[in-house]
Design a protein around this motif. Sequence first.
Motif, PDB file in Angstrom:
ATOM      1  N   ALA A   1       0.793  -1.390  -0.076  1.00  0.00           N
ATOM      2  CA  ALA A   1      -0.072  -0.165  -0.056  1.00  0.00           C
ATOM      3  C   ALA A   1       0.789   1.412   0.027  1.00  0.00           C
ATOM      4  N   LYS A   2       2.202   1.124   0.348  1.00  0.00           N
ATOM      5  CA  LYS A   2       2.947   2.303   0.402  1.00  0.00           C
ATOM      6  C   LYS A   2       3.237   2.960  -1.002  1.00  0.00           C
ATOM      7  N   LEU A   3       3.066   4.317  -0.968  1.00  0.00           N
ATOM      8  CA  LEU A   3       3.027   4.985  -2.466  1.00  0.00           C
ATOM      9  C   LEU A   3       4.708   5.419  -2.596  1.00  0.00           C
ATOM     10  N   ASP A   4       5.462   4.847  -3.541  1.00  0.00           N
ATOM     11  CA  ASP A   4       6.658   5.399  -3.673  1.00  0.00           C
ATOM     12  C   ASP A   4       6.753   6.832  -4.120  1.00  0.00           C
ATOM     13  N   ILE A   5       6.971   7.688  -3.496  1.00  0.00           N
ATOM     14  CA  ILE A   5       6.887   9.178  -3.925  1.00  0.00           C
ATOM     15  C   ILE A   5       7.958   9.380  -5.013  1.00  0.00           C
ATOM     16  N   ALA A   6       9.116   8.914  -5.016  1.00  0.00           N
ATOM     17  CA  ALA A   6      10.143   9.162  -6.010  1.00  0.00           C
ATOM     18  C   ALA A   6       9.637   8.712  -7.406  1.00  0.00           C
ATOM     19  N   ALA A   7       9.032   7.701  -7.189  1.00  0.00           N
ATOM     20  CA  ALA A   7       8.260   6.907  -8.462  1.00  0.00           C
ATOM     21  C   ALA A   7       7.050   7.794  -9.085  1.00  0.00           C
ATOM     22  N   LEU A   8       6.171   8.461  -8.198  1.00  0.00           N
ATOM     23  CA  LEU A   8       5.385   9.204  -8.258  1.00  0.00           C
ATOM     24  C   LEU A   8       5.786  10.501  -9.042  1.00  0.00           C
ATOM     25  N   THR A   9       6.673  11.157  -8.534  1.00  0.00           N
ATOM     26  CA  THR A   9       7.323  12.235  -8.892  1.00  0.00           C
ATOM     27  C   THR A   9       7.622  11.962 -10.411  1.00  0.00           C
ATOM     28  N   GLU A  10       8.508  11.007 -10.653  1.00  0.00           N
ATOM     29  CA  GLU A  10       9.252  10.711 -11.963  1.00  0.00           C
ATOM     30  C   GLU A  10       7.971  10.378 -12.953  1.00  0.00           C
ATOM     31  N   SER A  11       6.896   9.912 -12.525  1.00  0.00           N
ATOM     32  CA  SER A  11       5.841   9.607 -13.388  1.00  0.00           C
ATOM     33  C   SER A  11       5.075  10.709 -13.747  1.00  0.00           C
ATOM     34  N   PHE A  12       5.051  11.720 -12.909  1.00  0.00           N
ATOM     35  CA  PHE A  12       4.553  13.121 -13.510  1.00  0.00           C
ATOM     36  C   PHE A  12       5.536  13.735 -14.227  1.00  0.00           C
TER      37      PHE A  12
ATOM     38  N   ARG B   1       2.677  14.033   2.078  1.00  0.00           N
ATOM     39  CA  ARG B   1       1.498  14.103   2.614  1.00  0.00           C
ATOM     40  C   ARG B   1       0.391  13.418   1.372  1.00  0.00           C
ATOM     41  N   VAL B   2       0.641  13.490   0.208  1.00  0.00           N
ATOM     42  CA  VAL B   2       0.131  12.959  -0.936  1.00  0.00           C
ATOM     43  C   VAL B   2       0.131  11.448  -0.644  1.00  0.00           C
ATOM     44  N   ALA B   3       1.387  10.683  -0.274  1.00  0.00           N
ATOM     45  CA  ALA B   3       1.438   9.263  -0.005  1.00  0.00           C
ATOM     46  C   ALA B   3       0.524   8.761   1.075  1.00  0.00           C
ATOM     47  N   GLU B   4       0.542   9.754   2.304  1.00  0.00           N
ATOM     48  CA  GLU B   4      -0.336   9.442   3.723  1.00  0.00           C
ATOM     49  C   GLU B   4      -1.709   9.278   3.102  1.00  0.00           C
ATOM     50  N   VAL B   5      -2.098  10.204   2.301  1.00  0.00           N
ATOM     51  CA  VAL B   5      -3.607  10.197   1.807  1.00  0.00           C
ATOM     52  C   VAL B   5      -3.921   8.975   1.025  1.00  0.00           C
ATOM     53  N   TYR B   6      -3.029   8.683   0.148  1.00  0.00           N
ATOM     54  CA  TYR B   6      -3.067   7.242  -0.699  1.00  0.00           C
ATOM     55  C   TYR B   6      -2.923   6.213   0.161  1.00  0.00           C
ATOM     56  N   GLU B   7      -2.492   6.232   0.954  1.00  0.00           N
ATOM     57  CA  GLU B   7      -2.384   4.962   1.942  1.00  0.00           C
ATOM     58  C   GLU B   7      -3.876   4.950   2.887  1.00  0.00           C
ATOM     59  N   VAL B   8      -4.176   6.070   3.253  1.00  0.00           N
ATOM     60  CA  VAL B   8      -5.398   5.939   3.963  1.00  0.00           C
ATOM     61  C   VAL B   8      -6.737   5.569   2.971  1.00  0.00           C
ATOM     62  N   LEU B   9      -6.630   6.103   1.638  1.00  0.00           N
ATOM     63  CA  LEU B   9      -7.486   5.713   0.865  1.00  0.00           C
ATOM     64  C   LEU B   9      -7.506   4.315   0.292  1.00  0.00           C
ATOM     65  N   GLN B  10      -6.023   3.841   0.134  1.00  0.00           N
ATOM     66  CA  GLN B  10      -6.112   2.431  -0.057  1.00  0.00           C
ATOM     67  C   GLN B  10      -6.755   1.487   0.869  1.00  0.00           C
ATOM     68  N   LYS B  11      -6.424   1.960   2.295  1.00  0.00           N
ATOM     69  CA  LYS B  11      -7.141   0.963   3.612  1.00  0.00           C
ATOM     70  C   LYS B  11      -8.666   1.250   3.112  1.00  0.00           C
ATOM     71  N   ILE B  12      -9.295   2.362   3.137  1.00  0.00           N
ATOM     72  CA  ILE B  12     -10.721   2.660   2.985  1.00  0.00           C
ATOM     73  C   ILE B  12     -11.203   1.759   1.829  1.00  0.00           C
ATOM     74  N   ASN B  13     -10.522   1.877   0.651  1.00  0.00           N
ATOM     75  CA  ASN B  13     -11.039   1.079  -0.224  1.00  0.00           C
ATOM     76  C   ASN B  13     -10.914  -0.604  -0.252  1.00  0.00           C
ATOM     77  N   LYS B  14     -10.042  -1.035   0.381  1.00  0.00           N
ATOM     78  CA  LYS B  14      -9.831  -2.378   0.728  1.00  0.00           C
ATOM     79  C   LYS B  14     -11.063  -2.926   1.515  1.00  0.00           C
ATOM     80  N   ALA B  15     -11.222  -2.012   2.622  1.00  0.00           N
ATOM     81  CA  ALA B  15     -12.256  -2.514   3.481  1.00  0.00           C
ATOM     82  C   ALA B  15     -13.668  -2.341   2.883  1.00  0.00           C
ATOM     83  N   LYS B  16     -14.063  -1.104   2.014  1.00  0.00           N
ATOM     84  CA  LYS B  16     -15.164  -1.327   1.223  1.00  0.00           C
ATOM     85  C   LYS B  16     -15.357  -2.403   0.406  1.00  0.00           C
TER      86      LYS B  16
END
Length: 145
Positions: free
Chosen positions: A76-87, A115-130
Amino acid sequence: MKQAPWAKAVQAIMKKKGIKQRDLMEVFDVRSQGAVSHYFSGRNNLSNEQIIKLTEFLGVDESIFHEGEVEDDFAAKLDIAALTESFQTIARIDNLSDTEIINFFDVYEKMNPERVAEVYEVLQKINKAKKDELSSTLLALKKAP
């Protein structure tokens, strides 16, 4: 065949470190990448000796092999470096102007990538729970007469 419980987390670590299954042939004491894949697919079980060798090779703790502990968290961890490189890659592919790129990354930095990564992780957990709740509800519906 169901993937071995530890495989997802190990594959994520391998990807991050640039390690391929063929690089693990000596660790598993096998002669082909295909034989290594049998462990990842769950066809073969790891011995305690193989677990020790693999954790040493990857530089990780043995807890990664305990189902559910590290696996879900690591995946569930978002790789911040990979995200930035993707953008950055998308900006180049889409031929964005320098102004558009600067404006985007100004906003991105203000939002704080951590902070983007933290929000991503929370949303991943919420979506998994749903998803889990929906699966349970569907399963209950299937069992009803």
